[in-house]
Design a protein around this motif. Structure first.
Motif, PDB file in Angstrom:
ATOM      1  N   ALA A  52       0.811  -1.211   0.000  1.00 49.97           N
ATOM      2  CA  ALA A  52       0.000   0.000   0.000  1.00 49.97           C
ATOM      3  C   ALA A  52       0.850   1.269   0.000  1.00 49.97           C
ATOM      4  CB  ALA A  52      -0.936   0.007   1.204  1.00 49.97           C
ATOM      5  N   CYS A  53       1.999   1.226   0.651  1.00 49.58           N
ATOM      6  CA  CYS A  53       2.794   2.450   0.833  1.00 49.58           C
ATOM      7  C   CYS A  53       3.769   2.728  -0.303  1.00 49.58           C
ATOM      8  CB  CYS A  53       3.562   2.363   2.150  1.00 49.58           C
ATOM      9  SG  CYS A  53       2.502   2.415   3.610  1.00 49.58           S
ATOM     10  N   ALA A  54       4.052   1.740  -1.134  1.00 53.30           N
ATOM     11  CA  ALA A  54       5.052   1.907  -2.188  1.00 53.30           C
ATOM     12  C   ALA A  54       4.573   2.882  -3.262  1.00 53.30           C
ATOM     13  CB  ALA A  54       5.368   0.558  -2.824  1.00 53.30           C
ATOM     14  N   ARG A  55       5.529   3.477  -3.947  1.00 54.38           N
ATOM     15  CA  ARG A  55       5.215   4.285  -5.118  1.00 54.38           C
ATOM     16  C   ARG A  55       4.969   3.339  -6.295  1.00 54.38           C
ATOM     17  NH1 ARG A  55       6.011   9.674  -5.806  1.00 54.38           N
ATOM     18  NH2 ARG A  55       5.797  10.470  -7.928  1.00 54.38           N
ATOM     19  N   ARG A  56       3.970   3.645  -7.106  1.00 54.05           N
ATOM     20  CA  ARG A  56       3.554   2.755  -8.184  1.00 54.05           C
ATOM     21  C   ARG A  56       3.714   3.410  -9.551  1.00 54.05           C
ATOM     22  NH1 ARG A  56      -1.368  -0.972  -6.643  1.00 54.05           N
ATOM     23  NH2 ARG A  56      -0.710  -1.597  -4.558  1.00 54.05           N
TER      24      ARG A  56
ATOM     25  N   GLY B  47       9.658   7.725  -2.585  1.00 53.22           N
ATOM     26  CA  GLY B  47       8.548   8.565  -3.016  1.00 53.22           C
ATOM     27  C   GLY B  47       7.178   7.962  -2.825  1.00 53.22           C
ATOM     28  N   GLY B  48       7.046   7.003  -1.918  1.00 55.55           N
ATOM     29  CA  GLY B  48       5.751   6.368  -1.703  1.00 55.55           C
ATOM     30  C   GLY B  48       4.818   7.212  -0.842  1.00 55.55           C
ATOM     31  N   TRP B  49       3.740   6.584  -0.403  1.00 54.87           N
ATOM     32  CA  TRP B  49       2.728   7.285   0.390  1.00 54.87           C
ATOM     33  C   TRP B  49       3.327   7.721   1.724  1.00 54.87           C
ATOM     34  CZ3 TRP B  49      -1.810   8.604  -1.753  1.00 54.87           C
ATOM     35  CH2 TRP B  49      -2.787   9.172  -0.922  1.00 54.87           C
ATOM     36  N   PRO B  50       3.097   8.969   2.145  1.00 55.61           N
ATOM     37  CA  PRO B  50       3.724   9.475   3.380  1.00 55.61           C
ATOM     38  C   PRO B  50       3.089   8.876   4.631  1.00 55.61           C
ATOM     39  CG  PRO B  50       2.197  11.097   2.522  1.00 55.61           C
ATOM     40  CD  PRO B  50       2.272  10.001   1.484  1.00 55.61           C
ATOM     41  N   VAL B  51       3.842   8.867   5.711  1.00 59.69           N
ATOM     42  CA  VAL B  51       3.374   8.346   6.991  1.00 59.69           C
ATOM     43  C   VAL B  51       3.198   9.504   7.967  1.00 59.69           C
ATOM     44  CG1 VAL B  51       3.909   6.857   8.947  1.00 59.69           C
ATOM     45  CG2 VAL B  51       4.523   6.136   6.626  1.00 59.69           C
ATOM     46  N   ASP B  52       2.006   9.625   8.525  1.00 63.81           N
ATOM     47  CA  ASP B  52       1.719  10.638   9.539  1.00 63.81           C
ATOM     48  C   ASP B  52       1.821   9.967  10.903  1.00 63.81           C
ATOM     49  OD1 ASP B  52       0.805  12.620  11.188  1.00 63.81           O
ATOM     50  OD2 ASP B  52      -1.007  13.065  10.035  1.00 63.81           O
ATOM     51  N   GLU B  53       2.932  10.171  11.598  1.00 61.10           N
ATOM     52  CA  GLU B  53       3.173   9.483  12.861  1.00 61.10           C
ATOM     53  C   GLU B  53       2.333  10.028  14.009  1.00 61.10           C
ATOM     54  OE1 GLU B  53       7.345   9.542  13.542  1.00 61.10           O
ATOM     55  OE2 GLU B  53       7.786   8.137  11.912  1.00 61.10           O
TER      56      GLU B  53
ATOM     57  N   ARG C 228      -8.534  11.895   6.985  1.00 63.57           N
ATOM     58  CA  ARG C 228      -9.615  11.430   6.110  1.00 63.57           C
ATOM     59  C   ARG C 228      -9.035  10.815   4.832  1.00 63.57           C
ATOM     60  NH1 ARG C 228     -14.654  13.242   7.370  1.00 63.57           N
ATOM     61  NH2 ARG C 228     -15.371  12.941   5.231  1.00 63.57           N
ATOM     62  N   LEU C 229      -8.016  11.461   4.294  1.00 62.91           N
ATOM     63  CA  LEU C 229      -7.376  10.940   3.089  1.00 62.91           C
ATOM     64  C   LEU C 229      -6.741   9.585   3.352  1.00 62.91           C
ATOM     65  CD1 LEU C 229      -6.313  11.118   0.206  1.00 62.91           C
ATOM     66  CD2 LEU C 229      -4.457  12.570   1.052  1.00 62.91           C
ATOM     67  N   ASP C 230      -6.011   9.455   4.449  1.00 63.06           N
ATOM     68  CA  ASP C 230      -5.374   8.181   4.780  1.00 63.06           C
ATOM     69  C   ASP C 230      -6.408   7.078   4.997  1.00 63.06           C
ATOM     70  OD1 ASP C 230      -2.802   9.050   4.544  1.00 63.06           O
ATOM     71  OD2 ASP C 230      -2.391   9.209   6.685  1.00 63.06           O
ATOM     72  N   LEU C 231      -7.492   7.406   5.674  1.00 64.16           N
ATOM     73  CA  LEU C 231      -8.541   6.416   5.889  1.00 64.16           C
ATOM     74  C   LEU C 231      -9.100   5.914   4.564  1.00 64.16           C
ATOM     75  CD1 LEU C 231     -10.411   8.012   8.923  1.00 64.16           C
ATOM     76  CD2 LEU C 231      -9.436   5.705   8.888  1.00 64.16           C
ATOM     77  N   ALA C 232      -9.405   6.832   3.656  1.00 69.36           N
ATOM     78  CA  ALA C 232      -9.955   6.439   2.355  1.00 69.36           C
ATOM     79  C   ALA C 232      -8.954   5.622   1.555  1.00 69.36           C
ATOM     80  CB  ALA C 232     -10.376   7.684   1.572  1.00 69.36           C
ATOM     81  N   TYR C 233      -7.698   6.045   1.575  1.00 65.48           N
ATOM     82  CA  TYR C 233      -6.667   5.370   0.785  1.00 65.48           C
ATOM     83  C   TYR C 233      -6.403   3.960   1.310  1.00 65.48           C
ATOM     84  CZ  TYR C 233      -2.069   4.598  -1.378  1.00 65.48           C
ATOM     85  OH  TYR C 233      -1.004   4.074  -2.072  1.00 65.48           O
ATOM     86  N   PHE C 234      -6.202   3.828   2.613  1.00 63.06           N
ATOM     87  CA  PHE C 234      -5.807   2.528   3.148  1.00 63.06           C
ATOM     88  C   PHE C 234      -6.982   1.567   3.292  1.00 63.06           C
ATOM     89  CE2 PHE C 234      -2.070   5.042   4.361  1.00 63.06           C
ATOM     90  CZ  PHE C 234      -1.069   4.187   3.916  1.00 63.06           C
TER      91      PHE C 234
END
Length: 322
Positions: free
Chosen positions: A99-103, A116-122, A215-221
């Motif tokens: 899920a986190c990799a750049r595609r 350059g993959g999906w960022p992580v909000d710690e 909200r974006l992370d929830l929708a994406y993951f």
């Protein structure tokens, strides 16, 4: 350029290293199909569980002086480097790399790369509410207890519980703030079945004031979780403009948006820009909370003043809620 004979040897040894499959998380597993020769780069080809797409993970054959994944550690030869490739890929595949990799699309496969993959909000963590597609699915009383905690933090669980009782729940994903003591719960997303290989993103909810990036992370993951179960297209009528960053595009009917679970339309750079802009605001999200639920300053002096005003916060950071 690497010597052709050396390249052939390394690719053969990588093929022996990944003869059939590499175990990822409990579900789904990564199944290796082959190791392709792409010049100075070997490409580990395979699939994830019920996801129909073919994936390729590039392995640079010219950069063998340090470990493949833990790049700060040097290696003393090819044998040690090959071992590090095996360990590194096990770590990557078991910690959400899919899920986190750049595609990007390359020939007949989707390339997954670390850079350059999906960022992580710690400041926040995501957690499956009901991993029912694994053997560790929650029992009904555990679900109700969890739902009660969510309601206490202001979230509406009616839709998720209804879809679960109907047998239509594809995935229910939760978000909580990474603080001490644990929580609070700050968001949820619900995807339900709509037909063979099709699903609907019906709900993305966050508590007041929570950054839009959650909200974006929830929708994406949650969409990635659905893809792991074989869902190929996800539609939604939700109005969030940020959903286009997750890969949702206008549908032909003009009333919905649709996501192809190849996720090639997702924009990790846009997601990173949104996160960086929110972090720049300097809000207290992700800071520890006292027993009354108030954020505690990060500095030692700030914490001392906070205690002198009558508050307490002496618990370590929480890494798991629920």
């Amino acid at each position: 350029m690497i010597d052709p004979a050396e390249r052939k040897r390394l690719i053969a040894e990588l093929g022996e290293l990944f003869p059939s499959e590499v175990e990822g998380s409990d579900h789904p597993e990564w199944s290796t199909e082959e190791v392709r020769d792409n010049g100075d780069v070997a490409v580990l080809m395979g699939r994830f569980g019920r996801d129909p797409h073919l994936y390729g993970i590039p392995i640079d054959l010219t950069d063998r002086r340090h470990e493949f994944y833990y790049t700060d550690y040097p290696v003393e030869g090819d044998e040690e480097w090959l071992d590090s490739v095996g360990v590194g890929l096990m770590v990557m595949l078991g910690t959400g790399f899919r899920a986190c990799a750049r595609r990007r699309k390359v020939d007949d496969y989707i390339e997954l790369s670390q850079e350059g993959g999906w960022p992580v909000d710690e400041r926040f963590y995501l957690q499956d509410a009901d991993p029912g597609f694994t053997r560790s699915g929650r029992r009904p009383h555990e679900i109700e207890r969890l739902a009660q905690k969510l309601r206490e933090d202001g979230l509406d669980t009616a839709l998720a519980l209804e879809r679960r009782s109907q047998g239509r729940l594809v995935h229910w994903l939760l978000a909580y703030e990474n603080t001490a003591p644990s929580g609070p719960w700050v968001g949820q997303a619900v995807i339900s079945a709509a037909g063979p290989h099709r699903a609907v993103l019906e709900q993305v909810e966050t508590a007041p004031g929570v950054p839009v990036t959650v909200r974006l992370d929830l929708a994406y993951f949650v969409s990635h979780a659905a893809a792991e179960r074989g869902i190929r297209t996800i539609t939604t009528t939700l109005p969030d403009s940020e959903l286009n960053v997750a890969g949702f595009e206008p549908a032909e009917d003009g009333h919905r948006r649709v996501l192809d679970t190849s996720f090639l339309a997702a924009e990790p750079d846009e997601a990173r820009a949104l996160l960086e802009a929110d972090l720049a605001r300097g809000e207290a999200w992700g800071q520890d909370r006292d027993l009354a639920g108030h954020h505690v300053p990060r500095s030692r002096l700030g914490r001392l003043l906070h205690r002198l005003r009558g508050a307490r916060s002496d618990k370590p950071p929480n890494l798991h809620a629920g």
